[in-house]
Design an enzyme around this catalytic site. Structure first.
Site, PDB file in Angstrom:
ATOM      1  N   MET A  97       0.823  -1.211   0.000  1.00 33.40           N
ATOM      2  CA  MET A  97       0.000   0.000   0.000  1.00 33.40           C
ATOM      3  C   MET A  97       0.860   1.267   0.000  1.00 33.40           C
ATOM      4  O   MET A  97       2.058   1.223   0.257  1.00 33.40           O
ATOM      5  CB  MET A  97      -0.919  -0.009   1.222  1.00 33.40           C
ATOM      6  N   HIS A  98       0.222   2.384  -0.292  1.00 34.89           N
ATOM      7  CA  HIS A  98       0.761   3.737  -0.118  1.00 34.89           C
ATOM      8  C   HIS A  98       1.825   4.151  -1.130  1.00 34.89           C
ATOM      9  O   HIS A  98       2.113   5.338  -1.260  1.00 34.89           O
ATOM     10  CB  HIS A  98       1.378   3.925   1.280  1.00 34.89           C
TER      11      HIS A  98
ATOM     12  N   ASP B  12      -2.796  -4.877  -0.074  1.00 34.74           N
ATOM     13  CA  ASP B  12      -2.367  -6.145   0.520  1.00 34.74           C
ATOM     14  C   ASP B  12      -3.072  -6.458   1.831  1.00 34.74           C
ATOM     15  O   ASP B  12      -3.410  -7.624   2.088  1.00 34.74           O
ATOM     16  CB  ASP B  12      -0.844  -6.204   0.692  1.00 34.74           C
TER      17      ASP B  12
END
EC number: 2.7.1.17
Length: 498
Positions: free
Chosen positions: A83-84, A237
């Site tokens: 992520m991110h 995820d």
């Protein structure tokens, strides 16, 4: 007999994992391809998107060439991913620089700018270095030549899907990890972006089970796939890890110990406007479900570091055996797993880890026990906060490295004072991605029906109240270490910069 299957592709930090799963939920094939990580300066963490693509294509070829896959027909694929992270591409869809990852902590000045304007929370999430908005602002401020060429930004797994399909999309669960997405309204907050000088470079957004294109013809032919094999949007995820563990209904909970650690609980959409204490509010990959999540940045990473430095020639099993023998409290030794800063509950990129209480009588096993307990205490920090705001967490599915040891599973049950469920087959986010493809293809009427077929549990670890009380005594001291050391570790970091 010919088997129909889907492929779940999980883009992790250390590797890409590919999973072929039959219509009945049987794992037919697994393949993993390692990934390099670039940390050129303190706090930096980057990867090359084209290296992701090369690893994915190698993985697909190796997976499909496994002998047991000879009679398997691939009907679809989907993705999970870290992520991110920020992938910036030009008008031709080419990456303009390396991806800046979730665990990159260079963006503290950008966080301070956001906090000056909006306080400690934006759109239901804490303002911390990991989120994508802070990375966009860093590139805008520090790499204007790159910024001027940016035509779109993507999350990591979305770039991989783009490499398969040529189509740029994201989906709700990963969009929610950007600090530019309103998880309640399920829409980009472009006014917020404009405030910080973000142009209209947003990807279009799908639901996780929506079709996002098909395998490009050249790659499909090279892999021996049929024409028009659909690729589904996928999920972040943590969302896919929860889905792939059967954690999909309100109050379902999961403790995941990978490189980072996550304590996650599901709730209905609209059930929360955002909590304090650095708890994240995200859209699930499951329709009409959100989740609340606390994050430990260096969970499994702490144990991997400790093994590398102190058990280099021994197995994780040997390390955990010695930890078990040490007993509760590690003979007065406490470890805080802040090797790369901490997310929940402190949101502090400058804090660093500590061993507290070292004496000449401590053994290597005591240190091992302290590391395992410290990782678990960090996740317990998130759990007790969620309980304090009314979340009734009594049953938790455990996944990742912490689920591979019955000793550690029982320790989680005793620290958390909750029943811990062990999965029969623990495939994690790649299984969640495969389930999204199976649902997207219409193989099951709902993800709940899919989970009943795909997900099974074995052992349940029940908490022991006496041991829980003993851990509580140590946990009370653990909680004091942060405030006692944060200025010291920040000063040490400043010295390293000289």
């Amino acid at each position: 007999m010919v088997n129909e299957a889907v492929i779940g592709i999980d883009l992790g930090t250390s590797a890409i994992k590919l999973l072929a799963v039959s219509r009945e939920g049987e794992v037919l094939g697994v393949q993993s391809e390692p990934l390099p990580l670039y940390q050129d300066y303190p706090g930096y963490s980057e990867q090359d998107p084209d290296e992701w693509n090369a690893a994915m294509q190698r993985g697909l070829k190796h997976l499909l060439r496994q002998p047991q896959m000879a009679e398997v027909v691939i009907k679809g694929a989907s993705f999970s991913g870290q992520m991110h992270g920020l992938v910036l591409v030009d008008e031709a869809g080419r990456p303009l620089r390396r991806a800046i990852l979730w665990n990159d902590t260079r963006t503290t000045p950008q966080c301070e700018l956001i906090k000056e304007k909006h306080g400690d929370q934006v759109l239901g999430n804490p303002v911390v270095e990991g989120f994508t908005l802070t990375k966009l602002l860093w590139v805008k401020e520090n790499e204007p030549e790159v910024w001027g060429k940016a035509a779109a930004f993507m999350l990591p797994k979305d770039y991989l899907r783009y490499c398969l399909t040529g189509e740029i999309f994201t989906e709700f669960s990963d969009a929610a990890a950007t600090m530019l997405w309103n998880p309640q309204a399920k829409a980009w907050d472009k006014e917020l972006g404009e405030e910080f000088g973000i142009p209209d470079i947003y990807p279009d957004v799908l639901q996780s089970h929506d079709e996002a294109g098909t395998f490009n013809a050249l790659l499909a032919a090279e892999l021996g796939l049929g024409t028009d094999v659909p690729v589904f949007a996928g999920g972040a995820d943590n969302a896919c890890g929860a889905l792939g563990s059967g954690v999909i209904n309100p109050n379902d909970s999961i403790c995941s110990i990978g490189t980072s650690g996550v304590l996650l609980i599901c709730e209905p959409v609209g059930g929360a406007e955002g909590y304090g204490h650095k708890i994240h509010l995200m859209n699930h990959a499951v329709p009409d479900v959100n989740y609340l999540m606390g994050v430990t940045l260096s969970a499994g990473y702490s144990l991997s570091w400790f093994k590398r430095e102190f058990y280099a020639d021994e197995s994780f099993e040997q390390l955990l055996d010695e930890a078990r023998e040490a007993g509760i409290g590690a003979h007065g030794l406490i470890f805080t797993p802040y090797l790369a800063g901490e997310r929940t509950p402190h949101g502090d990129a400058s804090i660093r880890g500590s061993f507290i209480g070292i004496s000449g009588s401590n053994t290597r096993g005591d240190f091992a026990r302290a590391v395992v307990e410290g990782i678990t205490y960090s996740l317990y920090d998130s759990l007790i906060y969620l309980r304090s705001v009314g979340k009734n967490v009594t049953k938790i599915v455990s996944t990742g490295g912490g689920a591979k040891s019955d000793f550690w599973l029982q320790l989680q049950a005793d620290v958390f004072n909750a029943e811990i469920y062990k999965l029969k087959h623990e495939e994690g986010p790649s299984m969640g991605a495969a389930m999204l493809a199976a649902y997207g293809l219409g193989w099951y009427p709902s993800l709940t029906d899919c989970a009943k077929q795909f997900i099974h549990y074995t052992t349940t670890f029940k908490p022991d109240l006496k041991r829980h009380k003993a851990y509580e005594d140590y946990f009370q001291i653990y909680q004091q270490v942060y405030n006692a050391t944060r200025r010291l570790t920040k000063n040490l970091l400043e010295l390293q910069k000289k």
